[in-house]
Design an enzyme around this catalytic site. Structure first.
Site, short mmCIF file in Angstrom:
data_model
loop_
_atom_site.label_atom_id
_atom_site.label_comp_id
_atom_site.label_asym_id
_atom_site.label_seq_id
_atom_site.Cartn_x
_atom_site.Cartn_y
_atom_site.Cartn_z
N LYS A 179 -74.70 113.24 81.66
CA LYS A 179 -73.40 113.67 82.20
C LYS A 179 -72.88 112.63 83.17
O LYS A 179 -73.67 111.97 83.88
CB LYS A 179 -73.53 115.03 82.89
CG LYS A 179 -72.19 115.67 83.23
CD LYS A 179 -72.34 117.14 83.61
CE LYS A 179 -70.98 117.79 83.76
NZ LYS A 179 -71.07 119.24 84.04
N ASP A 195 -70.43 124.02 72.73
CA ASP A 195 -70.61 124.31 74.15
C ASP A 195 -69.24 124.50 74.80
O ASP A 195 -68.60 123.55 75.22
CB ASP A 195 -71.38 123.17 74.83
CG ASP A 195 -71.67 123.46 76.30
OD1 ASP A 195 -71.37 124.57 76.75
OD2 ASP A 195 -72.20 122.57 76.98
N GLU A 253 -79.93 115.60 77.88
CA GLU A 253 -78.46 115.56 77.89
C GLU A 253 -77.92 114.87 79.13
O GLU A 253 -78.29 115.21 80.26
CB GLU A 253 -77.92 116.99 77.82
CG GLU A 253 -76.41 117.09 77.84
CD GLU A 253 -75.94 118.53 77.72
OE1 GLU A 253 -74.72 118.76 77.84
OE2 GLU A 253 -76.78 119.44 77.50
N ASP A 306 -64.51 118.10 82.62
CA ASP A 306 -65.48 118.78 81.76
C ASP A 306 -65.26 120.29 81.84
O ASP A 306 -66.03 121.02 82.45
CB ASP A 306 -66.90 118.42 82.20
CG ASP A 306 -67.96 119.15 81.40
OD1 ASP A 306 -67.72 119.41 80.20
OD2 ASP A 306 -69.02 119.46 81.96
N HIS A 339 -73.13 118.41 71.63
CA HIS A 339 -72.50 119.60 72.19
C HIS A 339 -70.99 119.39 72.04
O HIS A 339 -70.38 118.68 72.82
CB HIS A 339 -72.87 119.81 73.65
CG HIS A 339 -74.17 120.54 73.82
ND1 HIS A 339 -74.62 120.99 75.05
CD2 HIS A 339 -75.10 120.94 72.91
CE1 HIS A 339 -75.77 121.62 74.89
NE2 HIS A 339 -76.07 121.59 73.60
N HIS A 356 -68.70 115.39 78.75
CA HIS A 356 -69.51 114.83 79.83
C HIS A 356 -69.21 113.38 80.14
O HIS A 356 -70.02 112.72 80.82
CB HIS A 356 -70.99 114.99 79.50
CG HIS A 356 -71.50 116.36 79.76
ND1 HIS A 356 -72.85 116.66 79.81
CD2 HIS A 356 -70.85 117.54 79.98
CE1 HIS A 356 -73.00 117.96 80.05
NE2 HIS A 356 -71.80 118.51 80.15
N ASP A 382 -64.82 122.51 79.23
CA ASP A 382 -65.41 123.32 78.16
C ASP A 382 -64.44 124.32 77.55
O ASP A 382 -64.74 125.51 77.44
CB ASP A 382 -66.67 124.03 78.66
CG ASP A 382 -67.81 123.06 78.92
OD1 ASP A 382 -68.20 122.36 77.98
OD2 ASP A 382 -68.30 123.00 80.06
N TRP A 418 -80.66 119.96 80.12
CA TRP A 418 -79.55 119.48 80.94
C TRP A 418 -79.86 119.81 82.39
O TRP A 418 -80.16 120.97 82.73
CB TRP A 418 -78.22 120.12 80.55
CG TRP A 418 -77.14 119.77 81.55
CD1 TRP A 418 -76.58 118.54 81.75
CD2 TRP A 418 -76.54 120.64 82.51
NE1 TRP A 418 -75.66 118.59 82.78
CE2 TRP A 418 -75.62 119.88 83.27
CE3 TRP A 418 -76.70 122.00 82.82
CZ2 TRP A 418 -74.86 120.42 84.30
CZ3 TRP A 418 -75.94 122.54 83.86
CH2 TRP A 418 -75.02 121.76 84.58
N ASP A 421 -72.58 115.38 75.00
CA ASP A 421 -71.63 116.46 75.17
C ASP A 421 -70.23 115.86 75.24
O ASP A 421 -69.98 114.94 76.03
CB ASP A 421 -71.95 117.25 76.45
CG ASP A 421 -71.08 118.49 76.62
OD1 ASP A 421 -69.84 118.35 76.63
OD2 ASP A 421 -71.64 119.59 76.75
#
Length: 427
Positions: free
Chosen positions: A230, A328, A228, A296, A288, A264, A298, A187, A261
């Site tokens: 985003k 994640d 990855e 984003d 993820h 993302h 998390d 990433w 993800d």
């Protein structure tokens, strides 16, 4: 009647209910046993890592909260992980970032090697935990301007290329030691806060840098390279070099694993809708699993509609052998060990729910154009006794049932976490 007897009685009744709609509960549990979630190390220490440096968390990453007990070194982090694993049914993996090596003194990112992770390899072998890995393209002085592998300065770019090459060698050593591939995920946070004048050149540089990193052919029995994407980040709101389209094209053209993800993408996008599309063109997929709240952010994974939809897509498409499920999230506002347990148990619950669907019945109704039956059964499925099967799975796995695991975490907090001084550096 004891609690165990109550659980077993409820499970027996649940098996009958599921059998009535053509679902084999024992088979579902056996399938779930084979799944290893890759638990992320960075929840345990707020993405600080163990480098001998004062560089603060950066590159668009932010952790909020100041709950006591953050792990300050590898031994503390391993201790916390061992408790978490003991409270999660099944046997799972560990996802390490490059900044979590055990360094004696300051070792820059382009100088790391497998010796800095031998302690993790030895620990993983003793605990029967398989490792995954990630280069760390953030929280470094050479990433302060927001660019790494796509940097316009060839010297800075080469530094990060060398870091990526070093990480592939470390990951391959991990894979060789554990006898199963180590997924090494790239990433890269590169991007602009405001509208760029040229979107093309940074993407050309990023592709060239990745090609140089991946130039050495390494046996896929040891290493799986993942990239990855985003949409945006803090400080890269207007333009991220490694967009979804960039990495989708890169993964297809270079035969790499693509990482999606859950946080993302735009809030109206969901990765569950992308799984079947990308797996038509890439060999394998890394997920993820996270929970974004408005951005984003998390957050700890909860038993949400999207989490269930992700697992449904994996099961309905028969992708369990092609999808690597990783977590994640990072939350410093609650007990960090509890966050691991809550998030991982929820991921497993959602996967169990998907395995307990009458998938063939639903898909047959769809093929026959009977959308009424499809909708009716999907809605009735939501009231099936999933909880009774989950409780039995926990009982069979010798982990606490229900919220009983919280007592273990509270005791550990009292005995261990409360003794840590988060302001002191421990090496």
């Amino acid at each position: 009647m004891t609690k165990v007897e109550q659980i077993e009685k409820a499970f027996a009744l649940a098996k009958e209910r599921y059998a009535s709609i053509g679902v084999d509960v024992d088979r579902a549990i056996q399938s779930l046993r084979q799944v290893a979630i890759s638990v992320h190390c960075w929840q345990g220490d707020d993405v600080a890592g163990f480098e001998a440096t004062d560089v603060a968390l950066g590159s668009g990453l932010a952790v909020t909260g100041n709950y006591p007990g953050r792990a300050r070194n590898a031994d503390e982090l391993r201790s916390d992980l061992q408790l978490a694993y003991s409270l999660i049914p099944g046997r799972h993996r560990l996802n390490l970032h490059a900044l979590y090596g055990e360094f004696s003194g300051q070792v820059d990112r382009d100088e790391i090697d497998v010796t800095h992770f031998q302690g993790w390899i030895d620990w993983a072998r003793s605990e029967e935990v398989k490792l995954d890995f990630n280069p760390s393209y953030f929280s470094h002085e050479k990433a302060d301007d927001g660019f790494t592998l796509s940097h316009s300065d060839s010297g800075v770019r080469q530094f990060w290329i060398d870091h990526g090459i070093a990480c592939r060698k470390i990951a391959a050593a991990m894979g060789g030691a554990q006898g199963t591939p180590c997924v090494n995920n790239f990433w890269v946070p590169d991007g602009y806060k405001d509208s760029p004048a040229c979107r093309k050149a940074p993407r050309e540089r990023l592709a060239a840098s990745l090609d140089e990193i991946f130039d050495e052919v390494i046996d896929t029995d040891k290493l799986l390279d993942a990239v990855e994407c985003k949409l945006f980040g803090i400080g890269s709101e207007s333009y991220v070099v490694g967009s979804h389209e960039f990495y989708l094209g890169y993964a297809i053209s270079r035969n790499k694993t693509l990482c999606l993800d859950a946080g993302h993408f735009h809030p109206t996008e969901v990765i569950s809708d992308k799984i079947s599309s990308v797996l038509m063109y890439v060999p394998e997929l890394l997920l993820h699993v996270s929970r974004g709240v408005r951005w984003d952010s998390d957050h700890v994974v909860t038993f949400s509609d999207e989490l269930q939809a992700i697992m449904q897509e994996i099961v309905r498409g028969q992708y369990l052998d092609r999808v690597h499920i990783g977590l994640d999230f990072f939350d410093a506002s609650i007990n960090r060990v509890a966050a691991w347990v809550i998030g991982t148990r929820n991921a497993l619950k959602a996967l169990l729910a998907a395995l307990l669907e009458p998938t063939e019945t639903l898909q047959r109704a769809e093929r026959e154009g009977d959308y009424t039956t499809r909708l009716a059964l999907m809605e009735e499925q939501k009231m099936m006794p999933l909880g009774a099967v989950w409780d039995q799975f926990c009982l069979m796995s010798d982990v606490p049932v229900g919220a009983d695991w919280l007592q273990n975490v509270r005791q550990y907090e009292s005995d261990v976490l409360s003794q840590r001084n988060d302001q002191s550096a421990v090496v």
